[in-house]
Structures are given as structure tokens and as C-alpha cells.
Design a protein around this motif. Structure first.
Motif, short mmCIF file in Angstrom:
data_model
loop_
_atom_site.label_atom_id
_atom_site.label_comp_id
_atom_site.label_asym_id
_atom_site.label_seq_id
_atom_site.Cartn_x
_atom_site.Cartn_y
_atom_site.Cartn_z
N TYR A 114 0.90 -1.16 0.00
CA TYR A 114 0.00 0.00 0.00
C TYR A 114 0.93 1.20 0.00
CZ TYR A 114 -3.81 -3.23 0.98
OH TYR A 114 -4.73 -4.24 0.90
N VAL A 132 3.37 -4.46 2.75
CA VAL A 132 2.83 -5.19 3.90
C VAL A 132 3.03 -6.70 3.74
CG1 VAL A 132 1.14 -3.40 4.47
CG2 VAL A 132 0.46 -5.26 2.98
N ASN A 189 -0.26 -9.45 15.27
CA ASN A 189 -1.21 -8.54 14.63
C ASN A 189 -0.48 -7.70 13.61
OD1 ASN A 189 -2.62 -8.13 17.86
ND2 ASN A 189 -3.55 -9.24 16.17
N GLY A 190 -1.02 -7.66 12.41
CA GLY A 190 -0.41 -6.84 11.38
C GLY A 190 0.66 -7.58 10.59
N ALA A 191 0.86 -8.87 10.86
CA ALA A 191 1.91 -9.62 10.17
C ALA A 191 1.57 -9.85 8.70
CB ALA A 191 2.13 -10.96 10.87
N GLY A 192 0.26 -9.79 8.37
CA GLY A 192 -0.12 -9.95 6.96
C GLY A 192 -0.98 -11.18 6.67
N LYS A 193 -1.47 -11.84 7.70
CA LYS A 193 -2.24 -13.07 7.52
C LYS A 193 -3.52 -12.83 6.72
CE LYS A 193 -2.66 -13.46 11.97
NZ LYS A 193 -1.96 -12.26 12.44
N SER A 194 -4.29 -11.82 7.14
CA SER A 194 -5.55 -11.56 6.44
C SER A 194 -5.28 -11.10 5.01
CB SER A 194 -6.38 -10.51 7.18
OG SER A 194 -6.73 -10.97 8.46
N THR A 195 -4.28 -10.27 4.85
CA THR A 195 -3.96 -9.76 3.51
C THR A 195 -3.60 -10.91 2.57
OG1 THR A 195 -3.13 -7.76 4.55
CG2 THR A 195 -2.51 -8.12 2.26
N GLN A 245 -12.42 -12.33 8.93
CA GLN A 245 -12.24 -12.02 10.35
C GLN A 245 -13.39 -11.16 10.85
OE1 GLN A 245 -8.47 -10.12 10.76
NE2 GLN A 245 -8.31 -10.61 12.92
N HIS A 273 -4.85 -16.94 16.67
CA HIS A 273 -3.84 -16.60 17.67
C HIS A 273 -3.84 -17.61 18.81
CE1 HIS A 273 -2.85 -12.87 15.82
NE2 HIS A 273 -4.11 -12.49 15.81
N GLU A 307 -7.79 0.64 7.95
CA GLU A 307 -6.65 0.03 7.26
C GLU A 307 -5.79 -0.80 8.21
OE1 GLU A 307 -4.33 3.00 5.34
OE2 GLU A 307 -5.93 3.59 3.98
N LEU A 308 -6.03 -0.69 9.51
CA LEU A 308 -5.20 -1.44 10.45
C LEU A 308 -5.65 -2.90 10.50
CD1 LEU A 308 -4.96 0.92 13.55
CD2 LEU A 308 -3.42 0.73 11.60
N SER A 309 -4.73 -3.75 10.95
CA SER A 309 -5.10 -5.15 11.13
C SER A 309 -6.06 -5.25 12.31
CB SER A 309 -3.86 -5.98 11.40
OG SER A 309 -3.44 -5.79 12.73
N GLY A 310 -6.79 -6.37 12.36
CA GLY A 310 -7.84 -6.54 13.37
C GLY A 310 -7.36 -6.29 14.80
N GLY A 311 -6.24 -6.88 15.16
CA GLY A 311 -5.76 -6.75 16.53
C GLY A 311 -5.36 -5.32 16.85
N1 LIG Z 1 -6.17 -1.12 2.79
C1 LIG Z 1 -5.01 -0.99 3.44
N2 LIG Z 1 -4.27 0.12 3.31
C2 LIG Z 1 -3.08 0.25 3.96
N3 LIG Z 1 -2.55 -0.69 4.77
C3 LIG Z 1 -3.24 -1.82 4.95
C4 LIG Z 1 -4.50 -2.04 4.29
N4 LIG Z 1 -4.95 -3.27 4.65
C5 LIG Z 1 -4.01 -3.78 5.49
N5 LIG Z 1 -2.98 -2.92 5.67
C6 LIG Z 1 -1.80 -3.14 6.51
O1 LIG Z 1 -1.25 -4.40 6.18
C7 LIG Z 1 -0.65 -4.99 7.34
C8 LIG Z 1 -1.11 -6.42 7.47
O2 LIG Z 1 -2.48 -6.43 7.85
P1 LIG Z 1 -3.31 -7.77 8.04
O3 LIG Z 1 -4.71 -7.37 8.27
O4 LIG Z 1 -3.03 -8.68 6.90
O5 LIG Z 1 -2.67 -8.37 9.37
P2 LIG Z 1 -3.05 -9.69 10.16
O6 LIG Z 1 -1.83 -10.55 10.19
O7 LIG Z 1 -4.29 -10.28 9.60
O8 LIG Z 1 -3.27 -9.12 11.64
P3 LIG Z 1 -4.38 -9.47 12.77
O9 LIG Z 1 -3.84 -10.62 13.54
O10 LIG Z 1 -4.38 -8.24 13.63
O11 LIG Z 1 -5.68 -9.71 12.10
C9 LIG Z 1 -1.02 -4.10 8.51
O12 LIG Z 1 0.10 -3.33 8.86
C10 LIG Z 1 -2.14 -3.23 7.97
O13 LIG Z 1 -2.14 -1.98 8.59
#
Ligand SMILES: Nc1ncnc2c1ncn2[C@@H]1O[C@H](COP(=O)(O)OP(=O)(O)OP(=O)(O)O)[C@@H](O)[C@H]1O
Ligand SMILES: [Mg+2]
Length: 506
Positions: A16, A20, A40-46, A87, A200, A398-402
Motif C-alpha cells: 500500500y 505489507v 497482529n499486522g503480520a499480513g495473515k488476512s492480507t 475475520q 492466535h 486500514e489497520l489489522s484486526g488486533g
Molecule cells: N487497505 C489498506 N491500506 C493500507 N494498509 C493496509 C490495508 N490493509 C491492510 N494494511 C496493513 O497491512 C498490514 C497487514 O495487515 P493484516 O490485516 O493482513 O494483518 P493480520 O496478520 O491479519 O493481523 P491481525 O492478527 O491483527 O488480524 C497491517 O500493517 C495493515 O495496517
């Protein structure tokens, strides 16, 4: 001999404003459960959303059974049998369970929805996966969040399913519902369906995963067989540091309760609940989803009206009426809700705005916002809670769930309330961040505040609470002081109120 992979990822990246995900190589075999873990934020959901066709990768390639795979949309991925349970739930609250299940392929004749047929199909499908207690005609918005989650999962199991991605599926489920889910997963595996399981909860990962893949800061750290890996091994790969153990707080001298709830009722969900919480105390509320825990907190917070009963604050002799959340906040009560998406956060607003929302008096002077002060306070909290973000001006959505959950917590830490009600405060929060949140809660208690915590995670309650009250079918059936509880006795109390209505749960 290694089997031909079902799905193969090579060099997958996503950027982005900043990257990420970088250069992820991964394979998934038929009929295996691959756990995906990381902070949290490692990128799993992405990463999962890329596989499920919701997000386009910035780089890299994918193959499905050796054919190039580049889904243009979620719909395109679903046509190939690739399904994802997100999620954050994506059901439509005003539609019925049955309509949500079959959305997009509702049975029709001459343009009319065939409701009877639809409800019968839904009832049959739900019975097949052990959800026969949910009425298919009920609007989804009226279900508790645990049941909504089950409906969301049920929806993914309709039609062609070759790969099922479950993103934090058990965060809101009871132990009984988790067992049901695990049975489903075992059946899917037997049918050679592949699963990606994001959680988690490492106990769950250990129980069902064949292999575990660890991501850290968007990078692939390692994928290894689950057999022979301990939970400690995984935590070390995830965090890259030792996780803080929570400290035992000193017991505070006896004092008048900060919060006393007396025979609070709202039929039929909350019935004559009484308890008190002293300054410095963390009072846990355990119970099954639907036992009235959230409803109880909502009554205390003035979000719903009680039929009868009273709330006493600060040891006062006369009760305090709390007709609205505004009044609750005014009286020094804060609440962290279980469903951050619909109840707490303004997703398109920045971290700063969301953090300072409940505290505008601390950052305004004669009605003018003081942006520097606002930012400085947020920065401090973001550091304390280790909120992973690009900048503080980033939209919370835009933040990850956690990390979203940490923003909610930051807001109430800043508000400095005397009584804090927390409903599933660590839902979807990783192990390291959980430890940070526990520490903050313990710090608040040590500062003489009263905390009431609802959690479906019994281990969490047992770790942080001074006392645990157990709700069952709307009543607070039993309260255990620290040292007198065991997981089994807590569970028995949680089921006790249902023993007549639902024998299958005991
Ligand atoms: N649309 C977006 N624009 C900018 N950054 C984004 C966007 N979507 C996700 N991110 C960033 O990508 C990174 C990974 O997010 P992701 O949701 O994949 O984490 P996660 O591993 O699923 O975390 P969690 O355990 O908290 O759910 C985070 O730093 C998040 O802020
Ligand atoms: Mg996620």
C-alpha cells in the motif's frame, strides 16, 4: 514422496503506502490444514484475501493444480471452490439466516422468492453441520455474535468448496461450538478439502494443523510440520522476542465497592444479577455466548434499559440512574464492546481521531481542538500498546484486526474512567499484544480502578481476574474467588442453567 500441491504461491507481495507482504512462497496440499500465524499486522488476512480473490497482489504468481491462478474477484475464486470466512463478519443483519446463506442464488419462481423452499434448504444445511438450534427465519442481526459467526461459516460450506480459509473463526465461539467446528474441519479434510486456519490460539493450532506457517512483518519466517513443534517454538518464530509474563498484583486494602449491581434484570436475557467490584479489582464474567454477558454490560453502560434493579457507584447509598451511554461516560464508566466494527470505531477516521473520541475535553480548549496535544497523547498510547501502523493519521479501517482493538483500548485508557467494562477485549489479538493489554489492565487496577471483563477465553480470565462470576441462561449462577476455580468447575457452572433445555450441551 511429496504430493503435488493443490495451491502454490511464489514471490507474492503487496504494497500500500508501504510494503505489507514481501516475497511469500508457500504451498498447500489437498486435504491438509495449514495454520497461518503471526502477530497482529503480520499480513495473515492480507495474504488470505489475495488467495480468495478479494485483493490483487502487487507482485508474484499463484498456481492452482499447476494452472496459473489469478482470481479477478471473490466471485471468481468461489467459482473455483476457494472460499474465505473473514475475520470481520460480512452478513447482512436485516436479512434472515436463510437469505444470508443463499444470497446470490436464492430460489425463485417468476421473480418471486420461494421462502418456504429457501427455509427448508437452510434448515437442512444447518442440521447437516450441527446448527439445528438456529432458526433459519430469524434476522441475522438478532443473533448473538457467536451464532452469526457460525452462520458465516455455514455459508461457506454451501456449494463447491475445495479450499476453505478461516480467519480467526473461533474468537467468538464457545468451547462447545469450537468442538463442532473442529468436527466440521475433520470431515472436510476427509473429503480432501484444503484448509487455511488463522488463529492466535496456539492450542487450537496445535490440535488441528498439519503444518504451521509463521509470518512476521509481512515476511515468511518458516513453514514446518506441526508434529514436533511446541507452542513455545511457534511463539518464538512469531514474536522474535520473549513474551512478558503478567505480574501478580498485590491485593488492595478493603474498600467500598466502586460498582455495585443489585438485582439487575432485563427479561429474558438478564435475570436478577447482583455483584460488586472494588477499586483495584478485576472481575471476570464467564459464560457461553448468549448467556447474557454482553447484555449485562450494556445495561450497566446505559445502552439498554433495565426492567428492574439498580446500580450503585463509588459506594454511595443511593442508586445512580444510568439512562444512556453518555450518562455512563459522564459518571466515569467506560465500555469496550465486543464488536468493534459496528459499535466502536470510525473506520474511515484516523487513529488520532478514534483515540481521542471519548476524551475531547482533554484535547480541546474552549471548544478548539489542540491537534498537537491530541497527537502527542495518541503517540504515547500507541507506543505503550505497540500499535502497528504506518502513521497516526492512517485510517483505522486500514489497520489489522488486533491493532484496531488496541485503538479502542487506547481510547478508554486516555479517558481515565473509574469503572471499565471490557467485552472480549483481546478478541483477535496476538499473544504479544495480549500480554501488553493485560499489563495495561493490571496497571489500571493498580491505580484503583474497577474492571469488569467478559471473555470466552477461560484461560484469559483465570490469568487476569481476582474473581470470576459465571453466567448461565441470564443468571449469575456462581462466583469464584482466585484460587478456587478450575476450568472444569467454571464450565460446569456455565452449562448449569441449560441442563434442562439443551441436554446435548452438557
Ligand atoms: N487497505 C489498506 N491500506 C493500507 N494498509 C493496509 C490495508 N490493509 C491492510 N494494511 C496493513 O497491512 C498490514 C497487514 O495487515 P493484516 O490485516 O493482513 O494483518 P493480520 O496478520 O491479519 O493481523 P491481525 O492478527 O491483527 O488480524 C497491517 O500493517 C495493515 O495496517
Ligand atoms: Mg487479520
Amino acid at each position: 514422496m511429496s504430493p503435488t500441491p493443490y495451491l502454490r504461491l511464489a514471490g507474492i507481495g503487496k504494497r500500500y503506502a508501504t510494503p505489507v507482504l514481501s516475497d511469500i512462497d508457500l504451498t498447500l496440499n489437498r486435504g491438509e490444514v495449514l495454520a497461518l500465524t503471526g502477530e497482529n499486522g503480520a499480513g495473515k488476512s492480507t495474504l488470505s484475501k489475495i488467495v480468495a480473490g478479494l485483493i490483487e497482489p502487487s507482485s508474484g504468481e499463484m498456481w492452482l493444480e499447476d494452472a496459473p491462478y489469478r482470481p479477478e474477484s471473490r466471485h471468481a475464486a468461489e467459482k473455483l471452490g476457494i472460499r474465505m470466512v473473514m475475520q470481520e463478519l460480512s452478513l447482512l443483519p436485516t436479512l434472515s439466516v436463510a437469505e444470508n446463506l443463499y444470497l446470490g442464488h436464492l430460489p425463485q419462481r417468476a421473480g418471486f422468492l420461494r421462502t418456504t423452499e429457501l427455509n427448508a434448504m437452510a434448515a437442512e444445511h444447518m442440521a447437516a453441520i450441527g446448527l439445528d438450534r438456529i432458526d433459519p427465519r430469524q434476522p441475522v442481526g438478532e443473533l448473538g455474535i457467536g451464532h452469526q459467526q457460525m452462520v458465516e461459516i455455514a455459508r461457506s460450506l454451501i456449494g463447491n468448496c475445495q479450499l476453505l480459509i478461516l480467519d480467526e473463526p473461533t474468537a467468538m465461539l464457545t468451547p462447545h461450538e469450537i468442538d463442532r467446528l473442529f468436527e466440521q474441519i475433520a470431515q472436510l479434510k476427509a473429503k480432501k478439502v484444503s484448509l487455511v486456519y488463522i488463529s492466535h490460539r496456539l492450542g487450537e493450532v496445535e490440535a488441528i494443523a498439519d503444518r504451521v506457517c509463521v509470518l512476521r512483518d509481512g515476511h515468511h519466517v518458516e513453514t514446518r510440520p506441526m508434529a514436533g513443534s511446541s507452542q513455545d517454538d511457534i511463539v518464538r518464530l512469531m514474536v522474535g522476542r520473549d513474551v512478558l509474563a503478567s505480574t501478580i498484583r498485590p491485593t488492595l486494602p478493603p474498600a467500598a465497592p466502586l460498582l455495585r449491581v443489585d438485582a439487575l434484570s432485563r427479561a429474558p436475557v438478564v435475570q436478577e444479577v447482583s455483584f460488586e467490584v472494588r477499586p483495584g479489582e478485576i472481575f471476570g464474567i464467564a459464560g457461553l455466548v448468549g448467556s447474557g454477558r454482553t447484555e449485562l454490560l450494556r445495561l450497566i453502560f446505559g445502552a439498554d434499559r433495565a426492567d428492574s434493579g439498580a446500580i450503585y457507584l463509588h459506594g454511595e447509598a443511593s442508586p445512580t440512574p444510568i439512562p444512556s451511554p453518555q450518562e455512563a461516560v459522564h459518571r466515569g464508566i467506560g465500555m469496550i464492546t465486543e464488536d468493534r466494527k459496528s459499535q466502536s470505531l470510525l473506520l474511515d477516521k484516523s487513529i488520532v481521531v478514534n483515540t481521542t473520541l471519548a476524551t475531547l475535553n482533554r484535547v480541546t480548549r474552549r471548544g478548539w481542538l489542540k491537534p498537537l496535544r491530541e497527537r502527542a497523547l495518541t503517540r504515547e498510547l500507541a507506543d505503550t500498546l505497540d500499535i502497528r501502523c504506518h502513521t497516526l493519521e492512517q485510517a483505522v479501517g486500514e489497520l489489522s484486526g488486533g491493532n484496531q482493538q488496541k485503538v479502542v483500548l487506547a481510547r478508554w485508557l486516555l479517558r481515565d474512567c473509574d469503572v471499565l467494562l471490557l467485552d472480549e477485549p483481546t478478541r483477535g489479538v496476538d499473544i504479544g499484544a495480549r500480554a501488553d493489554i493485560y499489563q495495561q489492565m493490571e496497571k489500571m487496577a493498580a491505580d484503583g480502578k474497577a474492571l469488569v471483563v467478559v471473555s470466552s477465553d477461560l484461560r484469559e480470565l483465570m490469568e487476569i481476574c481476582d474473581r470470576i462470576g459465571v453466567m448461565s441462561a441470564g443468571r449469575l449462577v456462581k462466583t469464584f474467588p482466585r484460587g478456587e476455580w478450575e476450568q472444569q468447575t467454571l464450565l460446569e457452572a456455565a452449562f448449569s442453567g441449560y441442563s434442562k433445555q439443551a441436554p446435548q450441551q452438557s
